[in-house]
Motif scaffolding. Sequence first.
Motif, PDB file in Angstrom:
ATOM      1  N   ASP A 144      -5.575  16.398  -7.078  1.00  0.00           N
ATOM      2  CA  ASP A 144      -6.692  16.032  -7.935  1.00  0.00           C
ATOM      3  C   ASP A 144      -6.145  15.516  -9.260  1.00  0.00           C
ATOM      4  OD1 ASP A 144      -5.730  18.349  -8.997  1.00  0.00           O
ATOM      5  OD2 ASP A 144      -7.666  19.332  -9.210  1.00  0.00           O
ATOM      6  N   VAL A 145      -7.018  14.847 -10.024  1.00  0.00           N
ATOM      7  CA  VAL A 145      -6.622  14.221 -11.270  1.00  0.00           C
ATOM      8  C   VAL A 145      -7.886  14.017 -12.099  1.00  0.00           C
ATOM      9  CG1 VAL A 145      -6.865  11.837 -10.447  1.00  0.00           C
ATOM     10  CG2 VAL A 145      -5.211  12.359 -12.254  1.00  0.00           C
ATOM     11  N   PHE A 146      -7.733  13.915 -13.402  1.00  0.00           N
ATOM     12  CA  PHE A 146      -8.843  13.580 -14.293  1.00  0.00           C
ATOM     13  C   PHE A 146      -8.713  12.123 -14.705  1.00  0.00           C
ATOM     14  CE2 PHE A 146      -8.484  18.139 -14.555  1.00  0.00           C
ATOM     15  CZ  PHE A 146      -9.799  18.563 -14.580  1.00  0.00           C
ATOM     16  N   VAL A 147      -9.819  11.399 -14.647  1.00  0.00           N
ATOM     17  CA  VAL A 147      -9.789   9.945 -14.831  1.00  0.00           C
ATOM     18  C   VAL A 147     -10.781   9.536 -15.916  1.00  0.00           C
ATOM     19  CG1 VAL A 147     -10.118   7.698 -13.718  1.00  0.00           C
ATOM     20  CG2 VAL A 147      -9.172   9.613 -12.415  1.00  0.00           C
ATOM     21  N   ALA A 148     -10.365   8.615 -16.771  1.00  0.00           N
ATOM     22  CA  ALA A 148     -11.247   7.941 -17.723  1.00  0.00           C
ATOM     23  C   ALA A 148     -11.215   6.450 -17.409  1.00  0.00           C
ATOM     24  CB  ALA A 148     -10.803   8.190 -19.162  1.00  0.00           C
ATOM     25  N   VAL A 149     -12.395   5.818 -17.364  1.00  0.00           N
ATOM     26  CA  VAL A 149     -12.508   4.412 -16.977  1.00  0.00           C
ATOM     27  C   VAL A 149     -13.120   3.630 -18.132  1.00  0.00           C
ATOM     28  CG1 VAL A 149     -13.255   2.821 -15.171  1.00  0.00           C
ATOM     29  CG2 VAL A 149     -13.052   5.273 -14.674  1.00  0.00           C
ATOM     30  N   SER A 150     -12.576   2.454 -18.402  1.00  0.00           N
ATOM     31  CA  SER A 150     -13.131   1.600 -19.447  1.00  0.00           C
ATOM     32  C   SER A 150     -12.974   0.141 -19.050  1.00  0.00           C
ATOM     33  CB  SER A 150     -12.429   1.855 -20.787  1.00  0.00           C
ATOM     34  OG  SER A 150     -11.033   1.608 -20.678  1.00  0.00           O
ATOM     35  N   PRO A 151     -13.908  -0.737 -19.474  1.00  0.00           N
ATOM     36  CA  PRO A 151     -13.760  -2.167 -19.205  1.00  0.00           C
ATOM     37  C   PRO A 151     -12.592  -2.746 -19.992  1.00  0.00           C
ATOM     38  CG  PRO A 151     -16.018  -1.607 -19.855  1.00  0.00           C
ATOM     39  CD  PRO A 151     -15.161  -0.427 -20.168  1.00  0.00           C
ATOM     40  N   ASP A 152     -12.110  -3.897 -19.528  1.00  0.00           N
ATOM     41  CA  ASP A 152     -10.985  -4.534 -20.215  1.00  0.00           C
ATOM     42  C   ASP A 152     -11.365  -4.979 -21.619  1.00  0.00           C
ATOM     43  OD1 ASP A 152     -12.740  -6.409 -19.282  1.00  0.00           O
ATOM     44  OD2 ASP A 152     -11.246  -7.692 -18.326  1.00  0.00           O
ATOM     45  N   ARG A 153     -12.639  -5.319 -21.848  1.00  0.00           N
ATOM     46  CA  ARG A 153     -13.090  -5.695 -23.186  1.00  0.00           C
ATOM     47  C   ARG A 153     -14.580  -5.379 -23.307  1.00  0.00           C
ATOM     48  NH1 ARG A 153     -11.998 -10.344 -20.308  1.00  0.00           N
ATOM     49  NH2 ARG A 153     -13.724 -11.836 -19.989  1.00  0.00           N
TER      50      ARG A 153
END
Length: 511
Positions: A52-61
Amino acid sequence: MAGLKIFVNGVLAFSPLPGAPNLPVTFKCLKNPVDSTFLCFALLELQADQGDVFVAVSPDRADGALSLYGPTQGVHVTAEARSPLGLRVILPATTDHQVPVQPRSLVFSFSDAANASLGSFTFRFACRGVADEALFRLKKDRLPELEAEAGQSSSQFFEVETLQPATNSVGYAIAAISPPGAGFGHGLLQSANRYQSPDGPLVEAAYFGRPAGAPPEVFVVTASDSQGATQDVPFISWLVDTPAKGELRIAALDPDPAGSDRNAESITLENVSSRVLNLAQCSLEDEQHISLFGTTLNLPYGTPGRHVIAGGRLSPGARLAVKPSFTMNNDFDAFTLRNARGRKLDYAAYLRRLPGSPPPASPRQSVVFRQTVSLNGFDEMADVTLPSALEDGDLVLIRPDPASKLWSGEIPHPWTGPAGWLDANGQPVPAPAGWVLPLPSAPLYALLMNAAPAPKLIGSTAHSIVIDRQSKAALGLGSGMRTVSFLRNDPSFGRFLSWGQFDIEVIVLRH
């Protein structure tokens, strides 16, 4: 580095495993018939390749063309289940009337349970406009998501706008595409079987307030027109991973640390739950009302400040010292702790000194600045520049030397001390006609400290000024100031025969 599998609309598009298919991804954006944009909704699902892992997602801009919905920060991704992520794209038409194409990407940042970074990964794809027309969109520029909180019921209604003209009616259906969540529900509230622009049904998403642990629910609204064209929009109902009331508390306050207060004041939070807490977007607010035995005190509050905790996780029983972006006043203050959804978790306050009363004894207070400045008859002001700005809680001592004398050069006016020109009865001598004094209420030639809106009388008396939320208006010195300026109650300066000087010692003490 952590490995992540990415499914796009149910199809495995990327995997770090050897020999796995890594497909080029293009999102087709449908032409909006009522304006010049192209519209696309898609469902991504994230799964760890192992563990398992913790993930943060964001757009490139952050240009507004690409929006994410559903859980995006501190998402616990495992190898046993998929975590949904919604994507909406709005492409503007090109100026040369060509089909718009945008290469875009998402940045995935990985961390472990202790919030240590495990690297990042960039998922690249293309967004392309197509000639097929969109059948509907959500009104008010809404994203199709319901953010819920464990133990707190919530619901939202989404208005659907049919984009097709009156000659092309559109029907709608709703279906779950993930196992129903324990606390979630959804429905399509219809008053007609088919709709024409701009009408459409209401989509309801609800959460029934079950305890934490309910997995996200994903359902899809499908529209179909009379020509057989279809359009799907995935909805995500999910629990925000944030502390609930009774899980996180304010354990300690330190508004007056030793030395400089800047970046050293702290509010300590404690995890009093049995689970790891995600602190992302929790916040602290100051200048809250203080109540004593049920009575709200009428104190001079300042402008409230808000400090948002960017991220991090806190283990059961662990503490975290937060250094807030606002100032913790030394005299009194009160704070509210809120979770990511704005719900109040805890409250703490202190009252160390009432307005106008002397500061409490501080045996650890020490001198951080001492200087004697001289004000003569030739210079309009004498300035003392401090090595650092005054801080809340500082004690400033201003000690004029009553034995110092100055003659203005004005005949037949006598030599005067910092108290100014007084007659035999100790009363101020009236100023000559036509003289405009900096402080008309003070004796002529008296020592003044420059302040707004009017100078403050110093005279021959030693002054002790505690820097707090009222000191600038009341006494002329406030937090953030670096200069203390002195002048005389005299309309002119620089007379040829002027002689002597006033000596003033300035001392700053700090805990």
